[in-house]
Design a protein around this motif. Structure first.
Motif, PDB file in Angstrom:
ATOM      1  N   GLU A  69      -4.562  14.945  -9.159  1.00 12.49           N
ATOM      2  CA  GLU A  69      -3.853  14.153  -8.555  1.00 12.49           C
ATOM      3  C   GLU A  69      -3.191  13.046  -9.382  1.00 12.49           C
ATOM      4  OE1 GLU A  69      -5.282  14.931  -3.828  1.00 12.49           O
ATOM      5  OE2 GLU A  69      -6.005  13.455  -5.046  1.00 12.49           O
ATOM      6  N   ILE A  70      -3.826  12.539 -10.126  1.00  9.91           N
ATOM      7  CA  ILE A  70      -3.529  11.351 -10.998  1.00  9.91           C
ATOM      8  C   ILE A  70      -2.281  12.129 -11.983  1.00  9.91           C
ATOM      9  CG2 ILE A  70      -3.934   9.820 -13.066  1.00  9.91           C
ATOM     10  CD1 ILE A  70      -6.746   9.401 -11.462  1.00  9.91           C
ATOM     11  N   ASP A  71      -2.846  13.163 -12.398  1.00 12.07           N
ATOM     12  CA  ASP A  71      -1.834  13.997 -13.243  1.00 12.07           C
ATOM     13  C   ASP A  71      -0.579  14.249 -12.503  1.00 12.07           C
ATOM     14  OD1 ASP A  71      -3.538  14.023 -15.670  1.00 12.07           O
ATOM     15  OD2 ASP A  71      -4.216  15.974 -14.950  1.00 12.07           O
ATOM     16  N   VAL A  89      -2.132   4.334 -13.055  1.00  5.67           N
ATOM     17  CA  VAL A  89      -2.337   5.170 -12.004  1.00  5.67           C
ATOM     18  C   VAL A  89      -4.027   5.325 -11.662  1.00  5.67           C
ATOM     19  CG1 VAL A  89      -1.934   7.478 -10.621  1.00  5.67           C
ATOM     20  CG2 VAL A  89      -0.193   6.526 -12.593  1.00  5.67           C
ATOM     21  N   SER A  90      -4.799   5.415 -12.760  1.00  8.14           N
ATOM     22  CA  SER A  90      -6.367   5.530 -12.618  1.00  8.14           C
ATOM     23  C   SER A  90      -6.909   4.158 -11.911  1.00  8.14           C
ATOM     24  CB  SER A  90      -6.759   5.775 -13.922  1.00  8.14           C
ATOM     25  OG  SER A  90      -6.555   7.252 -14.247  1.00  8.14           O
ATOM     26  N   PHE A 131       2.681   9.956  -4.103  1.00  3.82           N
ATOM     27  CA  PHE A 131       3.107   8.985  -4.228  1.00  3.82           C
ATOM     28  C   PHE A 131       3.330   8.237  -2.689  1.00  3.82           C
ATOM     29  CE2 PHE A 131       6.613   5.780  -5.205  1.00  3.82           C
ATOM     30  CZ  PHE A 131       6.128   5.205  -6.226  1.00  3.82           C
ATOM     31  N   MET A 132       4.013   9.048  -1.944  1.00  2.00           N
ATOM     32  CA  MET A 132       4.489   8.677  -0.423  1.00  2.00           C
ATOM     33  C   MET A 132       3.513   8.829   0.594  1.00  2.00           C
ATOM     34  SD  MET A 132       8.428  10.687  -0.525  1.00  2.00           S
ATOM     35  CE  MET A 132       8.745   9.523   1.108  1.00  2.00           C
ATOM     36  N   ASP A 133       2.234   9.586   0.328  1.00  2.00           N
ATOM     37  CA  ASP A 133       1.420   9.853   1.420  1.00  2.00           C
ATOM     38  C   ASP A 133       0.747   8.425   1.908  1.00  2.00           C
ATOM     39  OD1 ASP A 133      -0.747  10.828   2.863  1.00  2.00           O
ATOM     40  OD2 ASP A 133      -1.077  12.545   1.909  1.00  2.00           O
ATOM     41  N   VAL A 134       0.850   8.276   2.964  1.00  2.00           N
ATOM     42  CA  VAL A 134       0.160   6.745   3.160  1.00  2.00           C
ATOM     43  C   VAL A 134      -1.235   6.743   3.365  1.00  2.00           C
ATOM     44  CG1 VAL A 134       2.182   6.031   4.647  1.00  2.00           C
ATOM     45  CG2 VAL A 134       0.341   7.059   5.682  1.00  2.00           C
ATOM     46  N   ASN A 135      -1.915   7.835   3.265  1.00  2.00           N
ATOM     47  CA  ASN A 135      -3.481   8.012   3.274  1.00  2.00           C
ATOM     48  C   ASN A 135      -3.928   8.301   1.803  1.00  2.00           C
ATOM     49  OD1 ASN A 135      -3.840   7.922   6.157  1.00  2.00           O
ATOM     50  ND2 ASN A 135      -2.753  10.051   6.413  1.00  2.00           N
ATOM     51  N   LYS A 136      -3.145   8.534   0.594  1.00  2.00           N
ATOM     52  CA  LYS A 136      -3.535   8.790  -0.423  1.00  2.00           C
ATOM     53  C   LYS A 136      -3.017   7.857  -1.672  1.00  2.00           C
ATOM     54  CE  LYS A 136      -5.100  12.221  -2.069  1.00  2.00           C
ATOM     55  NZ  LYS A 136      -6.612  12.522  -2.131  1.00  2.00           N
ATOM     56  N   GLY A 137      -2.086   8.084  -2.123  1.00  2.00           N
ATOM     57  CA  GLY A 137      -1.239   7.108  -3.224  1.00  2.00           C
ATOM     58  C   GLY A 137      -0.842   5.702  -2.438  1.00  2.00           C
TER      59      GLY A 137
END
Length: 410
Positions: A374-376, A322-323, A213-219
């Motif tokens: 990761e979505i889960d 999220v998806s 959620f916090m990762d600037v390169n992921k979510g």
């Protein structure tokens, strides 16, 4: 504004007050009574509470499964998903926030920010023909004057308050807003709140979900849904920046007005408000059209308890939300059909859809921003934002003597 039969109603006494949470002030208790009163719609039967159930994050649609609210009649289907009115005391007035070259509309109540205060917002549904359907303020005040809590209203605002319908109507908003600011609507009692205070531990899935959620390169969710897990103060994690965004939500064809292919809900630019004037702090090269199709971001607190998501209620499952964020760019046909083009904005405003930050700047060739696992995990983290069940309510206040309902029967 004269009220038919008001003189005979001014001295009406309440029969019995419904239960309200303990430790409420008189004004807050009054607001609670109004909020739950099913006699305030036309026809009777729909209360504010019906679109803002505590069990659904104070966001519901009066039983509608379309993603948008049903009003006081079966044929009254609104155009937008009912917003949560929990944690609304933190919403700033509508304004344009300017930071360097970055300009964002921020704040205000409703999806389009058209009301500056909770007091103003509370009055809107009472007169909306697709919601509580009263023809005018006088009609609402008549019902309050004949209600079981009429004496409470007079005790709070003066014995002659019902002789001034315009003022009385405004005071209805004051009372409801006071109730909405109580701890029952903003308890900060979630597992996340316990976690940041060192009173609970996250599961591995929840921990990884927060990291994603916090990762600037992921979510990168926290870039807009602001949080501070290093602060033990829950109000430092409101999970919104109150700004307006166009994220390319698919068109909800279950909304009656969307049957017209030329109709588009442009949020900040209408149809439920007039385009706001740009303020003097906005650079002269910025046009208001840049913000057409944007809607105010809601808090993610209690998001897992909702029945529909986004301004048009297109999503009925939080995992799909999220998806969508993870795959909007990589698999647009999943969301928009064969054309793979966002379908709920006119072509002139498609450029307003956010595309300059992770995950929305991700090229299609890069694939989904999150894996299914990761979505889960993100979903598991979002569930930690749900408040604990409300505490049992206190006893009803003692009944007052001499009550009678509105003799005009409306």
């Amino acid at each position: 504004m004269a009220l038919l039969g008001m003189a005979s109603l001014v001295n009406a006494q309440p029969a019995q007050l419904s239960p309200s949470p303990v430790n409420l002030s008189r004004l807050e208790n009054l607001g609670s009574q109004i909020f739950k009163d099913k006699a305030l719609s036309e026809p009777r039967g729909t209360a504010c509470n019906d679109c803002h159930l505590a069990t659904s994050s104070f966001a519901a649609n009066n039983g509608s499964r379309l993603g948008v609210a049903q009003g006081s009649t079966p044929q009254s289907i609104g155009g937008r998903n009912a917003m949560s009115n929990a944690y609304t005391s933190f919403i700033p007035k509508f304004q344009f926030r300017v930071s360097g070259e970055d300009v964002d509309p921020v704040g205000g109540f409703f999806w389009d920010g058209r009301a500056d205060t909770a007091e103003q917002q509370a009055l809107g549904p009472l007169l909306n023909s697709l919601e509580m359907n009263n023809k005018d303020a006088a009609s609402v005040v008549r019902k309050i004057a004949a209600s079981p809590y009429a004496q409470l209203f007079k005790d709070e605002f003066g014995n002659q308050i019902f002789t001034n319908p315009s003022l009385a109507f405004q005071k209805i908003g004051v009372a409801i807003a006071a109730f909405e600011r109580t701890s029952s609507l903003q308890p900060f009692s979630s597992k996340y709140d316990q976690y940041i205070q060192g009173k609970a531990k996250f599961t591995p899935s929840e921990t990884n979900g927060m990291k994603l959620f916090m990762d600037v390169n992921k979510g990168n969710c926290a870039s807009c849904h602001l949080m501070n897990p290093n602060s033990a103060k829950p109000s430092d994690s409101l999970f919104t920046d109150f700004a307006f965004y166009a994220t390319g939500i698919p068109r909800n064809m279950a909304i009656p007005r969307n049957a017209n292919p030329s109709f588009f809900d442009l949020g900040l630019c209408g149809p439920d408000r007039v385009k706001p004037a740009l303020t003097s702090n906005v650079p002269v090269n910025i046009s208001i059209d840049k913000f057409c199709g944007t809607f105010r971001m809601t808090s993610l607190r209690n998001t897992a308890e909702r029945k529909a998501w986004m301004h048009n209620g297109f999503f009925k499952d939080l995992r799909d939300v999220v998806s969508f964020y993870a795959t909007r760019n990589s698999n647009p046909k999943r969301w928009y059909g064969p054309q793979g083009v966002p379908n709920d904005l006119p072509s002139a405003y498609l450029g307003n859809i956010i595309s300059d930050r992770v995950p929305f700047n991700r090229p299609a060739s890069a694939g989904p921003a999150l894996t299914e696992k990761e979505i889960d995990d993100v979903l598991a983290f979002l569930k930690t934002l749900s408040d604990a069940p409300a505490q049992p309510q206190g006893p009803a206040l003692p009944p007052l003597v001499g009550a009678r309902r509105n003799p005009f029967g409306n």
